[in-house]
Design an enzyme around this catalytic site. Structure first.
Site, PDB file in Angstrom:
ATOM      1  N   THR A  18     -14.871 -15.841  45.956  1.00 26.07           N
ATOM      2  CA  THR A  18     -14.869 -17.493  45.793  1.00 26.07           C
ATOM      3  C   THR A  18     -14.219 -18.140  44.402  1.00 26.07           C
ATOM      4  O   THR A  18     -14.743 -17.703  43.600  1.00 26.07           O
ATOM      5  CB  THR A  18     -16.341 -18.053  46.061  1.00 26.07           C
ATOM      6  OG1 THR A  18     -16.778 -17.517  47.368  1.00 26.07           O
ATOM      7  CG2 THR A  18     -16.027 -19.612  45.964  1.00 26.07           C
ATOM      8  N   GLN A  73      -2.257 -13.958  24.152  1.00 22.82           N
ATOM      9  CA  GLN A  73      -2.234 -14.604  22.630  1.00 22.82           C
ATOM     10  C   GLN A  73      -1.252 -15.695  22.445  1.00 22.82           C
ATOM     11  O   GLN A  73      -1.184 -16.283  21.925  1.00 22.82           O
ATOM     12  CB  GLN A  73      -2.461 -13.614  21.344  1.00 22.82           C
ATOM     13  CG  GLN A  73      -3.530 -13.047  21.263  1.00 22.82           C
ATOM     14  CD  GLN A  73      -4.773 -13.919  20.744  1.00 22.82           C
ATOM     15  OE1 GLN A  73      -4.306 -14.929  19.923  1.00 22.82           O
ATOM     16  NE2 GLN A  73      -5.844 -13.714  20.932  1.00 22.82           N
ATOM     17  N   GLY A 100      -8.386 -12.667  31.124  1.00 25.15           N
ATOM     18  CA  GLY A 100      -7.376 -11.829  30.528  1.00 25.15           C
ATOM     19  C   GLY A 100      -7.519 -10.437  30.798  1.00 25.15           C
ATOM     20  O   GLY A 100      -6.336  -9.507  31.216  1.00 25.15           O
ATOM     21  N   CYS A 156     -13.095  -8.523  20.622  1.00 28.70           N
ATOM     22  CA  CYS A 156     -13.506  -7.787  21.525  1.00 28.70           C
ATOM     23  C   CYS A 156     -13.990  -6.177  20.899  1.00 28.70           C
ATOM     24  O   CYS A 156     -14.646  -5.460  21.652  1.00 28.70           O
ATOM     25  CB  CYS A 156     -12.498  -7.229  22.551  1.00 28.70           C
ATOM     26  SG  CYS A 156     -11.906  -8.963  23.578  1.00 28.70           S
ATOM     27  N   SER A 164      -4.916 -15.900  29.800  1.00 28.17           N
ATOM     28  CA  SER A 164      -6.503 -16.098  29.691  1.00 28.17           C
ATOM     29  C   SER A 164      -6.826 -17.704  29.328  1.00 28.17           C
ATOM     30  O   SER A 164      -6.011 -18.114  28.306  1.00 28.17           O
ATOM     31  CB  SER A 164      -7.128 -15.353  28.626  1.00 28.17           C
ATOM     32  OG  SER A 164      -8.469 -15.485  28.501  1.00 28.17           O
ATOM     33  N   GLY A 165      -7.871 -18.434  29.952  1.00 28.90           N
ATOM     34  CA  GLY A 165      -7.794 -19.483  29.604  1.00 28.90           C
ATOM     35  C   GLY A 165      -8.566 -20.068  28.208  1.00 28.90           C
ATOM     36  O   GLY A 165      -8.001 -20.950  27.580  1.00 28.90           O
ATOM     37  N   HIS A 166      -9.491 -19.180  27.930  1.00 24.61           N
ATOM     38  CA  HIS A 166     -10.204 -19.583  26.467  1.00 24.61           C
ATOM     39  C   HIS A 166      -9.517 -19.455  25.480  1.00 24.61           C
ATOM     40  O   HIS A 166      -9.871 -19.946  24.150  1.00 24.61           O
ATOM     41  CB  HIS A 166     -11.619 -18.667  26.613  1.00 24.61           C
ATOM     42  CG  HIS A 166     -11.550 -17.158  26.015  1.00 24.61           C
ATOM     43  ND1 HIS A 166     -11.890 -17.034  25.049  1.00 24.61           N
ATOM     44  CD2 HIS A 166     -10.926 -16.328  26.724  1.00 24.61           C
ATOM     45  CE1 HIS A 166     -11.723 -15.631  24.728  1.00 24.61           C
ATOM     46  NE2 HIS A 166     -10.974 -15.383  25.875  1.00 24.61           N
TER      47      HIS A 166
END
Length: 397
Positions: A240, A182, A74, A328, A202-204
């Site tokens: 990649t 979020q 993100g 963060c 964001s994936g996590h």
């Protein structure tokens, strides 16, 4: 240390990888290791996985596949949206509008641009953390090139009036970016209905692995590259591709969207139960954020006369994983900029606790947490000179 089972209550910081998502990753690691840029079969198989994942993510937000670009997280998506738009629109102007409660992945890119000659307008929020759309309208100038307002706050859970803000930006021909990190998986997102030009994911945060994210860029919107290199992501983002991470992100997002209504009901029930119990049973507590316009899993409460870090340490010893705000900034001793922005004095902002529920949370966790929290708060207050002074003043009044 407590011998009770640990209770994870920091899903806003990160989430575990779902078993269905892990299966997707393992299959790719074991059977589809090719470089998507290669022309032979292994490469083309990997490229097809990315194409299918792009279609899935696009479908989750009401976008077209060619409007979705995969990133590493993100933070990268926010940086790319903000810096990319600023550079591409520099001939029109150098004025950007954002809010005082954004994630640092938005605040710091804006500050970096300010050092390069851009002008940033920081909008205030009300006591609940809401941005007034009319303030956005008033702040827009002929040289305004971008408005960036988060969809939902990661600390206090307040959900912003994104559709209205987006409409104002569209009417004034100003690009609108929203950090939806979020909100994804918790709120229904349709980029067209919400008038969004740029959207970060964001994936996590949605039970996918760390290290993968996405940026939606509405068709026709021009942004400069953040990463230059190869021709990946249609020449817009070199490097990649993380094939397994991208496929996992798409799978997790698809699952989250399919379960969104059921999860909202379940999580908001626990959220409201905890808020009700704490506010009724622990004096001198304050709910932070909007009471109803908030994420279904978010509880943020400040306790007067004590430090949030002490609460977290004692909760950890009893088997709870919670936080005092954004993961963060967990290494910072400064009070949350979000809590200060909604009007809390430093001493109260320091005593905040954020609890965020997720797929493994149970109703009994709420009751156990309330009981333990009552004891912790009282114990810390018994040691607090601030609380002692407060009680003396009460007696003398």
């Amino acid at each position: 240390m407590s011998d009770k089972k640990r209770v994870y209550l920091d899903y806003a910081a990160t989430t575990p990888v779902r078993s269905e998502v892990l299966e997707v990753m393992l299959d790719i690691y074991n059977n589809n290791f090719g470089n998507p840029s290669s022309f032979y079969q292994e490469g083309q198989k990997a490229a097809k996985i990315i194409d299918q994942s792009r279609e899935t993510v696009a479908g989750c937000i009401g976008a077209r596949p060619n409007e979705v670009y995969f990133t590493s997280c993100g933070t990268e998506s926010d940086n790319w949206a903000i810096k990319g738009a600023a550079i591409a629109q520099a001939q029109k102007g150098k004025h950007i509008i954002t809010s005082s409660i954004e994630h640092h992945a938005v605040i710091h890119p804006c500050e970096a641009l300010a050092r390069q000659g851009y002008e940033i307008t920081w909008l205030d929020v009300d006591q609940y953390g809401l941005v007034d759309p009319d303030d956005v309208r008033k702040a827009i100038r002929p040289d305004t090139i971008l408005v960036s307002i988060m969809m939902a706050n990661n600390e206090i859970g307040t959900v912003q009036p994104i559709a209205e803000i987006g409409k104002i930006c569209r009417e004034n021909k100003v690009l609108f970016h929203t950090d939806a990190v979020q909100a994804a998986g918790a709120l229904k997102i349709d980029v067209k209905e919400l008038n969004i030009d740029l959207l970060s994911l964001s994936g996590h945060k949605i039970y996918a692995p760390k290290g993968v994210g996405a940026l939606y860029v509405r068709g026709g919107v021009k942004i400069a590259n953040l990463l230059d290199g190869g021709a990946q992501e249609r020449t817009k983002r070199g490097g990649t591709e993380n094939v397994a991470g991208i496929a996992a992100f798409a799978k997790a997002f698809e699952l989250a969207v399919s379960e969104i209504d059921d999860n909202a009901r379940r999580l908001s029930s626990m959220r409201d139960r905890l808020i009700g119990q704490v506010m009724a049973e622990i004096p001198h507590a304050r709910l932070n954020g909007h009471k109803t316009s908030r994420l279904p899993n978010n509880v943020n409460i400040s306790f007067e006369f004590i430090e949030g870090e002490s609460i977290l340490l004692m909760l950890d010893l009893l088997g709870y994983s919670c936080s005092s705000g954004s993961a963060c900034t967990s290494g910072s001793l400064d009070p949350s900029h979000v809590l200060l922005a909604i009007g809390l004095p430093h001493e109260i902002a320091h005593g905040s606790l954020r609890v965020t529920f997720g797929k493994d949370s149970q109703e009994e966790d709420v009751d156990r947490l309330t009981a333990d929290l009552k004891n912790i708060v009282q114990r810390l207050r018994d040691m607090s000179p601030l609380y002692s002074d407060f009680l003396k003043a009460q007696k003398q009044a």
